[in-house]
Design an enzyme around this catalytic site. Structure first.
Site, PDB file in Angstrom:
ATOM      1  CD  GLU A   1     -22.594  31.809  36.351  1.00  0.00           C
ATOM      2  OE1 GLU A   1     -23.601  31.268  36.826  1.00  0.00           O
ATOM      3  OE2 GLU A   1     -21.862  32.577  37.008  1.00  0.00           O
TER       4      GLU A   1
ATOM      5  CD  GLU B   1     -24.051  28.395  39.451  1.00  0.00           C
ATOM      6  OE1 GLU B   1     -23.171  29.103  38.943  1.00  0.00           O
ATOM      7  OE2 GLU B   1     -24.657  27.501  38.804  1.00  0.00           O
TER       8      GLU B   1
END
Length: 257
Positions: free
Chosen positions: A117, A137
């Protein structure tokens, strides 16, 4: 200017042709990011990002991974630590988007979770055939951060839903095809290509700082994404999903994960 440091500092800093090269240097842990490293990375980017000492910044990793993301052996165990974990990831995004110079991610290998990210807010992402993106995640009870709820869709459109919910590992060819990577080069050319990109984007008499501000997402849009992501993280923590997901991962991988 901040330069090489020793001890438990896992960030190396050098300057090549007037371009700062920041190297995550914890290869035995796949360059996993603890809170201290995240804080230092944000501080270094802010210092160098003024443009007073370098023409741009390249972010890369040492070894076979760019970074495994959050160091799950230092996982949060209190409300305050959960907030700190997410805030220190968010602040790297802020730091990058505040710079007056180009920031290029030279993604040398596996980029996982929060580390993948971090690359999304960079101005370009250059990879090698060994580059992989992996956002696990959703299967670990953790939620996305770094304003990736905005930045990922901005780069890859509807592929974002598949990447986050399905948690596939994306190789360099697919990452290039969907727009997650801008270019793929051979490993020994990676950092040099990133440096060349910075030099090409900062010619003499340039208005690069002005154009970066025009082309990057607006600060208010990023802060709104942070607020939504923080609320999601708190809900995951309150439900017990975050703790159970991390414990399950560590139990599967063992202490050397």
């Amino acid at each position: 200017m901040l330069m090489h440091t020793n001890g438990q500092d896992f960030l190396d800093i050098s300057v090549v042709q007037g371009v700062a090269v920041l190297t995550l240097n914890r290869p035995e842990k796949l360059n996993a990011l603890d809170v201290a490293t995240r804080r230092r990375l944000a501080a270094v980017i802010r210092e160098l990002g003024t443009g007073e000492s370098v023409r741009g910044i390249v972010l890369t990793g040492r070894g076979r991974a760019f970074s495994a993301g959050e160091d799950l052996h230092s996982a949060p165990s209190t409300d305050a630590e959960v907030r700190e974990a997410f805030e220190t990831f968010h602040d790297i995004t802020r730091a990058v988007l505040e710079t007056r110079v180009p920031v290029i991610a030279a993604v040398n290998g596996l980029a996982v979770g929060g580390a993948s990210e971090i690359t999304l807010c960079c101005d370009a992402r250059i990879g090698t055939p060994a580059t992989e993106y992996y956002q696990p995640e959703n299967g670990r009870g953790i939620t996305i951060s770094n304003a990736s709820s905005v930045l990922l869709r901005r780069l890859v459109g509807n592929h974002a839903m598949r990447m986050v919910l399905g948690c596939p590992r994306l190789g360099s060819e697919e990452a290039l095809r969907i727009g997650l990577l801008d270019e793929v080069v051979e490993p020994d050319a990676l950092v040099g290509r990133a440096i060349d990109t910075v030099l090409a984007w900062t010619p003499e008499g340039n208005t690069t700082a002005l154009h970066l501000a025009l082309l990057r997402p607006l600060p208010e849009e990023i802060e709104q994404a942070f607020a939504r992501e923080d609320a999601a993280a708190q809900a995951s923590w309150d439900s017990g999903a975050l703790t159970a997901g991390i414990q399950g991962f560590l139990a599967t991988r063992g202490t050397d994960a």
